[in-house]
Design a protein around this motif. Structure first.
Motif, PDB file in Angstrom:
ATOM      1  N   ARG A  19       0.850  -1.189   0.000  1.00 32.42           N
ATOM      2  CA  ARG A  19       0.000   0.000   0.000  1.00 32.42           C
ATOM      3  C   ARG A  19       0.886   1.240   0.000  1.00 32.42           C
TER       4      ARG A  19
ATOM      5  N   GLU B   4       2.058   5.052   0.478  1.00 32.29           N
ATOM      6  CA  GLU B   4       1.676   6.089   1.437  1.00 32.29           C
ATOM      7  C   GLU B   4       0.700   7.072   0.799  1.00 32.29           C
ATOM      8  N   LYS B   5       0.915   7.343  -0.475  1.00 37.05           N
ATOM      9  CA  LYS B   5       0.069   8.268  -1.219  1.00 37.05           C
ATOM     10  C   LYS B   5      -0.408   7.528  -2.469  1.00 37.05           C
ATOM     11  N   GLU B   6      -1.695   7.611  -2.751  1.00 39.76           N
ATOM     12  CA  GLU B   6      -2.236   6.936  -3.921  1.00 39.76           C
ATOM     13  C   GLU B   6      -1.569   7.446  -5.190  1.00 39.76           C
ATOM     14  N   ARG B   7      -1.218   6.520  -6.087  1.00 40.08           N
ATOM     15  CA  ARG B   7      -0.577   6.886  -7.344  1.00 40.08           C
ATOM     16  C   ARG B   7      -1.597   7.480  -8.313  1.00 40.08           C
TER      17      ARG B   7
ATOM     18  N   THR C  37       0.789   5.140 -12.661  1.00 40.87           N
ATOM     19  CA  THR C  37       0.585   3.697 -12.872  1.00 40.87           C
ATOM     20  C   THR C  37       0.836   3.315 -14.326  1.00 40.87           C
TER      21      THR C  37
ATOM     22  N   SER D 160      -1.684  -1.016  -9.489  1.00 40.98           N
ATOM     23  CA  SER D 160      -2.802  -0.080  -9.407  1.00 40.98           C
ATOM     24  C   SER D 160      -2.414   1.135  -8.573  1.00 40.98           C
ATOM     25  N   SER D 161      -3.333   2.046  -8.452  1.00 43.11           N
ATOM     26  CA  SER D 161      -3.042   3.299  -7.761  1.00 43.11           C
ATOM     27  C   SER D 161      -2.883   3.119  -6.255  1.00 43.11           C
ATOM     28  N   ASN D 162      -3.539   2.102  -5.694  1.00 45.01           N
ATOM     29  CA  ASN D 162      -3.522   1.966  -4.235  1.00 45.01           C
ATOM     30  C   ASN D 162      -2.964   0.641  -3.718  1.00 45.01           C
ATOM     31  N   THR D 163      -2.403  -0.167  -4.602  1.00 46.03           N
ATOM     32  CA  THR D 163      -1.738  -1.408  -4.177  1.00 46.03           C
ATOM     33  C   THR D 163      -0.447  -1.572  -4.965  1.00 46.03           C
TER      34      THR D 163
END
Length: 193
Positions: free
Chosen positions: A82, A84-87, A92, A144-147
């Motif tokens: 995960r 720290e900050k969403e991509r 991605t 993905s943006s959050n994993t």
């Protein structure tokens, strides 16, 4: 402890710690680990063992109450599960492009094409484990943006494996090495561990 390995500006770890972390990684059923993640965990384990030795606790004594190697690997790999900050979408897609370039490079030499979203579809080889409804599905790898990174056979409902690796161009190259090993049958069938 013996034989500490030090790379230029890289991790310093004992060969015993690396072997222990590598063994712990093989027992985790849903994750494959990039070499840099194993090295970071081995460095942490080496430090933990050293701290114990300062208190009169040998490396072998830790096994009486806790699996430090598995714990070190879990703690280090968590960083990559995960962000720290969403991509962003652009980040991605850039990572997927790095992965595609690494997979199709002369060094890796796989046949691959862009997949949906931030993924790459990799053509299976003669020794790729059977996957999909008919056993002939290609491999899909993405981020993905959050994993973090993951891979599966390119079939609806196929099981998913996490790949613990940095979300970077260097990490994409390490993921490509893991995919190459999977496609060439060198990993056995990690989906059935």
């Amino acid at each position: 402890m013996t034989d500490t390995t030090t790379a230029a500006d890289g991790p310093a770890y004992s060969t015993e710690a690396y072997a222990a972390v590598e063994k712990a990684g093989r027992s985790h059923r849903t994750t494959l680990y990039a070499p840099s993640v194993l090295e970071q965990a081995a460095e942490l384990l080496t430090d933990l063992w050293s701290a114990g030795e300062r208190h009169g606790v040998t490396a072998s004594e830790w096994g009486w109450s806790v699996d430090l190697a598995s714990g070190a690997l879990d703690v280090v790999s968590r960083r990559y599960e995960r962000p720290e900050k969403e991509r962003t979408v652009e980040e991605t897609l850039t990572l997927a492009r790095h992965l595609l370039e690494a997979l199709t490079s002369d060094e890796i030499g796989l046949s691959a094409k862009p997949g949906p979203r931030a993924s790459v579809v990799v053509e299976r080889g003669d020794r790729t484990p059977r996957g999909g409804f008919h056993g002939d599905a290609n491999v899909i790898v993405g981020i993905s943006s959050n994993t973090g990174w993951d891979l599966a056979f390119n079939q609806n409902g196929a099981p998913l494996l996490s790949v613990s690796a940095p979300a970077s161009q260097a990490g994409a190259s390490q993921v490509a090495e893991i995919v190459r090993a999977l496609v060439h049958g060198e990993l056995g069938n990690p989906f059935r561990r």
